[in-house]
Design a protein around this motif. Sequence first.
Motif, PDB file in Angstrom:
ATOM      1  N   HIS A  78       0.835  -1.202   0.000  1.00 24.01           N
ATOM      2  CA  HIS A  78       0.000   0.000   0.000  1.00 24.01           C
ATOM      3  C   HIS A  78       0.874   1.258   0.000  1.00 24.01           C
ATOM      4  O   HIS A  78       0.652   2.188  -0.777  1.00 24.01           O
ATOM      5  CB  HIS A  78      -0.906   0.039   1.234  1.00 24.01           C
ATOM      6  CG  HIS A  78      -2.126  -0.821   1.143  1.00 24.01           C
ATOM      7  ND1 HIS A  78      -2.121  -2.156   1.468  1.00 24.01           N
ATOM      8  CD2 HIS A  78      -3.401  -0.528   0.775  1.00 24.01           C
ATOM      9  CE1 HIS A  78      -3.346  -2.649   1.311  1.00 24.01           C
ATOM     10  NE2 HIS A  78      -4.142  -1.679   0.894  1.00 24.01           N
ATOM     11  N   ASP A  99       0.329 -10.787  -2.562  1.00 20.10           N
ATOM     12  CA  ASP A  99      -1.001 -10.604  -3.153  1.00 20.10           C
ATOM     13  C   ASP A  99      -1.170  -9.147  -3.566  1.00 20.10           C
ATOM     14  O   ASP A  99      -1.119  -8.237  -2.732  1.00 20.10           O
ATOM     15  CB  ASP A  99      -2.075 -10.991  -2.132  1.00 20.10           C
ATOM     16  CG  ASP A  99      -3.493 -10.857  -2.688  1.00 20.10           C
ATOM     17  OD1 ASP A  99      -3.644 -10.485  -3.870  1.00 20.10           O
ATOM     18  OD2 ASP A  99      -4.450 -11.118  -1.926  1.00 20.10           O
ATOM     19  N   ASP A 101      -3.711  -7.619  -4.463  1.00 18.34           N
ATOM     20  CA  ASP A 101      -4.972  -7.029  -4.017  1.00 18.34           C
ATOM     21  C   ASP A 101      -5.149  -7.109  -2.505  1.00 18.34           C
ATOM     22  O   ASP A 101      -6.273  -7.237  -1.991  1.00 18.34           O
ATOM     23  CB  ASP A 101      -6.165  -7.706  -4.713  1.00 18.34           C
ATOM     24  CG  ASP A 101      -6.336  -7.247  -6.150  1.00 18.34           C
ATOM     25  OD1 ASP A 101      -6.062  -6.065  -6.425  1.00 18.34           O
ATOM     26  OD2 ASP A 101      -6.738  -8.066  -6.991  1.00 18.34           O
ATOM     27  N   VAL A 103      -5.877  -5.908   1.131  1.00 15.60           N
ATOM     28  CA  VAL A 103      -6.765  -4.823   1.528  1.00 15.60           C
ATOM     29  C   VAL A 103      -6.402  -4.323   2.920  1.00 15.60           C
ATOM     30  O   VAL A 103      -5.905  -5.079   3.760  1.00 15.60           O
ATOM     31  CB  VAL A 103      -8.247  -5.266   1.502  1.00 15.60           C
ATOM     32  CG1 VAL A 103      -8.665  -5.616   0.089  1.00 15.60           C
ATOM     33  CG2 VAL A 103      -8.497  -6.430   2.441  1.00 15.60           C
ATOM     34  N   ARG A 108      -9.552  -1.296   1.136  1.00 16.11           N
ATOM     35  CA  ARG A 108      -8.914  -0.607   0.010  1.00 16.11           C
ATOM     36  C   ARG A 108      -7.631  -1.314  -0.404  1.00 16.11           C
ATOM     37  O   ARG A 108      -6.843  -1.730   0.433  1.00 16.11           O
ATOM     38  CB  ARG A 108      -8.634   0.845   0.399  1.00 16.11           C
ATOM     39  CG  ARG A 108      -9.890   1.606   0.800  1.00 16.11           C
ATOM     40  CD  ARG A 108      -9.576   2.959   1.416  1.00 16.11           C
ATOM     41  NE  ARG A 108      -8.812   2.847   2.656  1.00 16.11           N
ATOM     42  CZ  ARG A 108      -8.529   3.888   3.448  1.00 16.11           C
ATOM     43  NH1 ARG A 108      -8.964   5.098   3.115  1.00 16.11           N
ATOM     44  NH2 ARG A 108      -7.831   3.708   4.552  1.00 16.11           N
ATOM     45  N   THR A 109      -7.420  -1.418  -1.701  1.00 14.12           N
ATOM     46  CA  THR A 109      -6.250  -2.117  -2.240  1.00 14.12           C
ATOM     47  C   THR A 109      -5.111  -1.135  -2.511  1.00 14.12           C
ATOM     48  O   THR A 109      -5.330   0.081  -2.597  1.00 14.12           O
ATOM     49  CB  THR A 109      -6.600  -2.822  -3.562  1.00 14.12           C
ATOM     50  OG1 THR A 109      -6.913  -1.827  -4.546  1.00 14.12           O
ATOM     51  CG2 THR A 109      -7.791  -3.762  -3.386  1.00 14.12           C
ATOM     52  N   ALA A 130      -3.764  -6.642 -10.754  1.00 12.67           N
ATOM     53  CA  ALA A 130      -4.626  -5.917  -9.811  1.00 12.67           C
ATOM     54  C   ALA A 130      -6.039  -5.812 -10.378  1.00 12.67           C
ATOM     55  O   ALA A 130      -6.229  -5.588 -11.577  1.00 12.67           O
ATOM     56  CB  ALA A 130      -4.061  -4.536  -9.530  1.00 12.67           C
ATOM     57  N   LYS A 134     -12.291  -3.689  -8.105  1.00 12.25           N
ATOM     58  CA  LYS A 134     -12.466  -4.042  -6.701  1.00 12.25           C
ATOM     59  C   LYS A 134     -12.948  -2.825  -5.910  1.00 12.25           C
ATOM     60  O   LYS A 134     -12.375  -1.749  -5.983  1.00 12.25           O
ATOM     61  CB  LYS A 134     -11.173  -4.576  -6.101  1.00 12.25           C
ATOM     62  CG  LYS A 134     -11.368  -5.200  -4.709  1.00 12.25           C
ATOM     63  CD  LYS A 134     -10.116  -5.916  -4.260  1.00 12.25           C
ATOM     64  CE  LYS A 134     -10.294  -6.539  -2.884  1.00 12.25           C
ATOM     65  NZ  LYS A 134     -11.359  -7.563  -2.877  1.00 12.25           N
ATOM     66  N   ASP A 136     -14.164  -0.901  -2.189  1.00  5.50           N
ATOM     67  CA  ASP A 136     -13.858  -0.926  -0.757  1.00  5.50           C
ATOM     68  C   ASP A 136     -15.118  -1.301   0.022  1.00  5.50           C
ATOM     69  O   ASP A 136     -16.151  -1.630  -0.558  1.00  5.50           O
ATOM     70  CB  ASP A 136     -13.291   0.418  -0.302  1.00  5.50           C
ATOM     71  CG  ASP A 136     -14.274   1.578  -0.458  1.00  5.50           C
ATOM     72  OD1 ASP A 136     -15.495   1.330  -0.593  1.00  5.50           O
ATOM     73  OD2 ASP A 136     -13.834   2.743  -0.439  1.00  5.50           O
TER      74      ASP A 136
END
Length: 402
Positions: A78, A99, A101, A103, A108-109, A130, A134, A136
Motif C-alpha cells: 500500500h 497478493d 490485491d 486490503v 482498500r487495495t 490488480a 475491486k 472498498d
Amino acid sequence: MSSSTDAMASPCSHDQFDEPDRGTVLNYIFQAASDDELSIFKELVTIILDNGRGRPKEAIEELRVEDVGQLEGFSALHIAASKGSLEVCRYLVEELLVDVDLVDKEGRTPLLFATYHNGGTAEYLLDHGANQDKADHDGSTLLHYAAELGNCEMVELLLAKGAYVDPVSACGTPLHVAAGKGHYGAMKILLDHNADYNKMVNGVTPLIVATDAKSMKCIKLLVKAGANLKEAAAYTTLHAEKVVSDYFLNCIMEDVDANRDVPFDQGPMLKREIVTSGLISRGSNSLKNKDYVVAAKLYSKAMVLDPDDAVLFSDRSLCWLQLGDGKTALLDANRCRKMRPHWPKACHRQGEALMLLKDYEGASERFWDGLKLDPVDTDIEDALREAMKSLKTSRSWSMRAN
C-alpha cells in the motif's frame, strides 16, 4: 518513521541492533517502502523481519500499520504504491509474490492509492493482475476515487484496462461523483466510454448532481449527451428550492433558445418540463410563503415559454388578488376562463376579481356559473352567498342615497 536513509540502514548492522523491537522494524520497513530504497527494504525484510526463516512473503504480508487512523491496516505494498515506489512494488509483486490485491482495514487495495499518484505504480499493478473493479467496504471502486479527484489520466487508464464504467456506490456512479465535483474533463472521458448519463441512484441523476454543483459546463455536457430532463423535473417537484434555480434555468434555456448543444427533438420537451416542474414549483412555494410578488414574477416567466397553461393564469390571478390589484387579477382570470370555460376555478377567480372591484352583480354571475359546473364546491357556494349579500347591501345603500 525515521526520515534518514542512513539511520534506516542501522537495523541491518547486528553490532548495533542485535534484537530490534517490532515497532522499530516496522517504522524502518515502511520508510524504506515509501522512499523506494530497495536494497535497504530487502535487507530489512529478509534478514530482520523474516529472521532467515525463508518465508519473507508471509512475513511482509502480515506486517501492517497499527496506528489508528486513515493508514490503519496498510501493508508495505500500500505504502509503496501510494508513494510511486516502483522498485519496491516490483520486488514485492514479482519476487515475493505478495497478493497484489491486499486490503487495508477499509477494504482498500494498493491500486486504489496508486491512483492518487501519477507515476507508474498504478499501471504496473494493473499489468500484474490488480483488480481494477475491486470496491472498498463502502462500495466505492477505483474509478469512483479517480473521478472524485478529477484525475483524467487515471480515469483513462482504468477504463483502458477494462474498468466497468458504471459501478454503483452510495454516492452513485463515477459520473455522479465527477458531476458533483464539477470535473468536466473526467465527465467527458466517462461519457466517451458510454457512461449512463440517465442513471438514477438515490433518486438523483448526474444532471441533478451537476445542477447542485452549479457547473454550467457539466450541465451543458450532460444535456448535449442526451440527459433526460424528465427525471430532473420530477425531482424538482419535491425539491424545487434545492435544484431548480435561475442559474439552472438560464444554463438550459440559453442552449434551447440558441438551438445549440440540445438535440432538436428535445427542445420543446426541455421547455415544458423545466417550466412546469421548475418555475411553477418555485412559484407555488412562493405563493404558500405569501411572497406574492416573487410568485407572480415566476409565473410570468413560465408564461413566456408556455402561454397556453390556464393554471398559470389562475395562479397569477390569485397573486394579483392578494396584492390588491383587481384589474390585473380580472385580466388573468378572463384569460383562464377563455382557455378552460368549463373549469369551476376559472369562474371562481373571475368572481373574486370582480368582488375586489366591487362589481357584486358580475361577481355573483361568475360564482353562479362556477356552482353550476360544480354544485358541491362549498368554497364557490360561500363566495356566491357573500357576493349576493354584498350586492343586496350595495343596492340598499344606493336606494337610500337616491
